[in-house]
Write a protein that holds these residues in place. Sequence first.
Motif, PDB file in Angstrom:
ATOM      1  N   ALA A  52       0.856  -1.193   0.000  1.00  0.00           N
ATOM      2  CA  ALA A  52       0.000   0.000   0.000  1.00  0.00           C
ATOM      3  C   ALA A  52       0.888   1.237   0.000  1.00  0.00           C
ATOM      4  O   ALA A  52       1.191   1.806   1.036  1.00  0.00           O
ATOM      5  N   THR A  53       1.312   1.655  -1.191  1.00  0.00           N
ATOM      6  CA  THR A  53       2.306   2.714  -1.287  1.00  0.00           C
ATOM      7  C   THR A  53       1.776   4.031  -1.847  1.00  0.00           C
ATOM      8  O   THR A  53       2.509   5.006  -1.875  1.00  0.00           O
ATOM      9  N   CYS A  54       0.524   4.060  -2.283  1.00  0.00           N
ATOM     10  CA  CYS A  54       0.011   5.295  -2.874  1.00  0.00           C
ATOM     11  C   CYS A  54      -1.293   5.707  -2.193  1.00  0.00           C
ATOM     12  O   CYS A  54      -1.889   4.947  -1.442  1.00  0.00           O
TER      13      CYS A  54
ATOM     14  N   ARG B 296       0.695   5.268   5.538  1.00  0.00           N
ATOM     15  CA  ARG B 296       1.674   4.883   4.509  1.00  0.00           C
ATOM     16  C   ARG B 296       3.098   4.990   5.013  1.00  0.00           C
ATOM     17  O   ARG B 296       3.973   4.226   4.601  1.00  0.00           O
TER      18      ARG B 296
ATOM     19  N   SER C 259      -4.194   6.090  -3.487  1.00  0.00           N
ATOM     20  CA  SER C 259      -5.303   5.237  -3.923  1.00  0.00           C
ATOM     21  C   SER C 259      -5.334   3.928  -3.137  1.00  0.00           C
ATOM     22  O   SER C 259      -6.402   3.440  -2.769  1.00  0.00           O
ATOM     23  N   CYS C 260      -4.160   3.369  -2.875  1.00  0.00           N
ATOM     24  CA  CYS C 260      -4.060   2.131  -2.084  1.00  0.00           C
ATOM     25  C   CYS C 260      -4.651   2.357  -0.694  1.00  0.00           C
ATOM     26  O   CYS C 260      -5.453   1.566  -0.206  1.00  0.00           O
TER      27      CYS C 260
ATOM     28  N   THR D 220      -8.450   2.807  -0.754  1.00  0.00           N
ATOM     29  CA  THR D 220      -9.151   1.548  -0.998  1.00  0.00           C
ATOM     30  C   THR D 220      -9.225   0.707   0.270  1.00  0.00           C
ATOM     31  O   THR D 220     -10.297   0.210   0.641  1.00  0.00           O
TER      32      THR D 220
ATOM     33  N   TYR E 179      -3.031  -6.597  -1.495  1.00  0.00           N
ATOM     34  CA  TYR E 179      -1.977  -6.236  -0.558  1.00  0.00           C
ATOM     35  C   TYR E 179      -1.815  -7.377   0.437  1.00  0.00           C
ATOM     36  O   TYR E 179      -2.587  -8.319   0.444  1.00  0.00           O
TER      37      TYR E 179
ATOM     38  N   SER F 141       3.620   1.937   7.096  1.00  0.00           N
ATOM     39  CA  SER F 141       3.085   0.722   6.449  1.00  0.00           C
ATOM     40  C   SER F 141       2.257  -0.094   7.431  1.00  0.00           C
ATOM     41  O   SER F 141       2.416  -1.304   7.565  1.00  0.00           O
TER      42      SER F 141
END
Length: 77
Positions: free
Chosen positions: A11-13, A37, A15-16, A19, A65, A40
Motif C-alpha cells: 500500500a504505497t500510494c 503509509r 489510492s491504495c 481503498t 496487498y 506501512s
Amino acid sequence: MKHAVLDVDGATCTSCVYTIEHVGSKLKGVHECFVDRNTSQIQLDYDGNPETLERIIELVDRIGYTAVINQADQPVS
C-alpha cells in the motif's frame, strides 16, 4: 472495542490507502480503519472478535496487498 495494528505490504500510494480504508471500514465489526503509509501499518478499531481480524486480513489480501498482525501488538502469553 479493541485496537489492533496490522503491518501492510504494497500500500504505497494514496489510492491504495483509500481503498483499504474505504473497504475495511465497511466490514462488519470494524469501527475505524486507518492506513499510515509512512509506517506501512493499518490502525484498526474493531469489535474484539478474532474473526473480524481474520476477515480484514483476507479482505486486504483479496484487493492485492498483504496484511499481518504486528508482532509487537500481540499479547504476551
